[in-house]
Structures are given as C-alpha cells and as structure tokens.
Motif scaffolding. Sequence first.
Motif, PDB file in Angstrom:
ATOM      1  N   UNK A 188       0.969  -1.378  -0.011  1.00  0.00           N
ATOM      2  CA  UNK A 188      -0.032  -0.161   0.203  1.00  0.00           C
ATOM      3  C   UNK A 188       0.866   1.143   0.037  1.00  0.00           C
ATOM      4  N   UNK A 189       0.646   2.095  -0.692  1.00  0.00           N
ATOM      5  CA  UNK A 189       1.575   3.282  -1.108  1.00  0.00           C
ATOM      6  C   UNK A 189       1.570   4.213   0.130  1.00  0.00           C
ATOM      7  N   UNK A 190       0.398   4.313   0.920  1.00  0.00           N
ATOM      8  CA  UNK A 190      -0.024   5.285   1.783  1.00  0.00           C
ATOM      9  C   UNK A 190       0.612   6.995   1.122  1.00  0.00           C
ATOM     10  N   UNK A 191       1.157   7.596   1.734  1.00  0.00           N
ATOM     11  CA  UNK A 191       1.151   8.903   1.213  1.00  0.00           C
ATOM     12  C   UNK A 191       2.503   9.045   0.018  1.00  0.00           C
ATOM     13  N   UNK A 192       3.164   8.100  -0.177  1.00  0.00           N
ATOM     14  CA  UNK A 192       4.057   8.321  -1.179  1.00  0.00           C
ATOM     15  C   UNK A 192       3.514   8.637  -2.456  1.00  0.00           C
ATOM     16  N   UNK A 193       2.034   8.241  -2.489  1.00  0.00           N
ATOM     17  CA  UNK A 193       1.379   8.399  -3.738  1.00  0.00           C
ATOM     18  C   UNK A 193       1.681   9.952  -4.114  1.00  0.00           C
ATOM     19  N   UNK A 194       1.500  10.894  -3.266  1.00  0.00           N
ATOM     20  CA  UNK A 194       1.620  12.236  -3.323  1.00  0.00           C
ATOM     21  C   UNK A 194       2.999  12.677  -4.262  1.00  0.00           C
TER      22      UNK A 194
ATOM     23  N   UNK B 208      -8.198   1.648  -5.219  1.00  0.00           N
ATOM     24  CA  UNK B 208      -8.390   1.934  -3.700  1.00  0.00           C
ATOM     25  C   UNK B 208      -6.985   1.511  -2.781  1.00  0.00           C
ATOM     26  N   UNK B 209      -6.328   0.232  -3.301  1.00  0.00           N
ATOM     27  CA  UNK B 209      -5.362  -0.179  -2.631  1.00  0.00           C
ATOM     28  C   UNK B 209      -4.003   0.572  -2.750  1.00  0.00           C
ATOM     29  N   UNK B 210      -4.279   1.386  -3.726  1.00  0.00           N
ATOM     30  CA  UNK B 210      -3.051   2.558  -3.785  1.00  0.00           C
ATOM     31  C   UNK B 210      -1.764   1.560  -3.945  1.00  0.00           C
ATOM     32  N   UNK B 211      -1.613   0.554  -5.011  1.00  0.00           N
ATOM     33  CA  UNK B 211      -0.490  -0.268  -4.951  1.00  0.00           C
ATOM     34  C   UNK B 211       0.776   0.520  -5.374  1.00  0.00           C
TER      35      UNK B 211
END
Length: 334
Positions: free
Chosen positions: A127-133, A227-230
């Motif tokens: 799960x990426x958590x905030x790294x997606x930002x 939604x799983x932000x892989x």
Amino acid sequence: MRIFVTVILSLSAIIAACGGGSSDDLPPAVLGEPVVMSPVPTPLSVSSGPSSSPTVTRQPVLVSLDWLAGSVAVPGLPSGITAPKSDAGLQNAVNSALSGFDGKASVVVHNLADGRYAASGESEIYYAASTFKAAVLLEAYRQRDAGSLDFAKIVTVEEKYAVNDLGTLEYLEIKVGDQITISDVVRGMIVVSDTSLATLLIDQLGSNNVDAALRSIGATVMTINDRDLPTTALDLAQLMTAIAAGQGVTPASRDEMLSLLAQEWFREGVVAGVPEGTTLAHKSGRFDAATHDAAVVWGPGGPYVITVLTDGSGAWAPIAAISAAVWQYFETSP
C-alpha cells in the motif's frame, strides 16, 4: 467519476493515504504563522451549537501558505542518469541491514552518478500510503510547464476534500469553504502531507493523467486509480529518479519539486539514517501495515535514490538502519 471517489472510498483508505497516519505524527508546532488574506465576500455562516445558542463561524477566506515552505537550494545533479549496474558491496550492505528485521521490507538503491545499484524484494507490492503524493507532485509540475495548469489559480476547499483531513488542515488554519491557490495546495500536500489538498489537486489534474505520467517514467504497478494504492520499491525508485532528472519538466520546476520534498516535516526514516545537515528530498508514508520512505540523497559517493518499504506500522527504525548502512557504504567506497 471524481478522484476522491475512485481513490479514497473509505475512512481506512483516507488514513492510509496520509503520511503520518494520525495527527500525533505532526511536530509540536508549525514552522511559522499562517498569513490570512482578505475575506472572500461570502455570507456569514451561523449554526446552532450544543447549547442552542447561535455559533458564528468566520467567513471563508483566501488563505496563503507562503509561510509553510521557502526556497531551499538543492545541490547539483548529473546531467544524465547513469543506468543501474549491480554492486556486490552495496548489495551486501543492504542485505546485512535487512537481516535483523522481522517483517517484510523491500529496498532499492541507485547511485545516479555512477549507476551502483542494489535491491531486495523490489517488485513486492505494498500500500503506497502518502508516497502517492510524489506522483501527484510530478504531474502537477508537468501540467504547469505544459501550460494546462495555472499555479496561481484559486480553488475552494470543499467538504468533499476536507472530509479526508486528519488534523493537518487545522495546522494550516484552513476551513471548509476557504480558498487557496494551486501553488499553496502543492505546498500543503508535500510539506505536511495533507491528504485533503492532495485529493483536491487530483481533481484538478485528472487521475488518469497522474497514472499516465507514472507509466511514462517506467512505473508499472503504481496507480492512484485503485483504492488499494499499490506500489513497489522499484516504482517509487523510478518516480524519485524521474523527479531528480526533471523528466517532463523544466530545470526550474525540477528544483522546485526537490526543494519542496526537502522540506517535508516527517524526519524519522531515511533522514534519520544520514548525518545531520545532509541534503535530501523525500516523501514518506505510513499506515497500519505500511511504513515507507522514498528519497534522493546527496551522499559522499554522489546523489543516490533510496526507497525502503516495510509492512510494519511505525517501523521507522529499520528504514533508518538501512539508510545508515547505505550511507556508510558510499562513505567508505566513494
């Protein structure tokens, strides 16, 4: 369909997308005082409080976050990124640091100057958590440089965005109905890892455009439309390398992105494993089973990208230990 529906469909997903996971991770005080601009001419809002006496709330205002982040100069980077080439000594350093960790961890290290490379579990999905930002950041600057996004544009912080807040909006003194420039949205999303502002910005950019940017830099798993932000350690390394290289943006925009990432508040992961005063630009993220950090570090052997993903909650110590081992290797083998 709007991105706040496709990306953050539940409270758990909202929390997972926040870098700290809770307001407890915020520093004890902000690094300055917010500057509030002239009020927007909106009717005064009056609501009934628990005592049945009317409670008057302030009018929405145009909020400035100029106080939140300055212009931090970052050192130079190679004009060309050297392709990865396996380095046995670096690999041994990474493996040794991982040996004492009970949970799952994935690592990628890539020296951008000479190509030295090591990896472990780089294709494992987390799960990426905030790294997606960091991906949202890159696409925002790409669109700005392409002329399709005006950073001076004023947008409204609607309830549909504020519902994602975990305390950072309070630190920024932003309330529902307030207005803010895109430039300040970007600041808040990166420096304090505000998820409300991230979802607002994704609506401006288009979620498919963010994913297209990820594919264009070679990331094959990472997406914000799930939604799983892989993501994987390899995809995050590709992303941080693209930011360092200024892929798809001007040199000035590259430096702005790195400057913002260098000012992120959360300092427990890669940052804690390098000597004080080291310049690095990073994006962290944490949730129940995800503690990650992805960074560009200006080290003794040249600038390098390091991404460390773990399946532990608050597992900052292993990330710091891996970061320290990599630094020490480059220090003894510059």
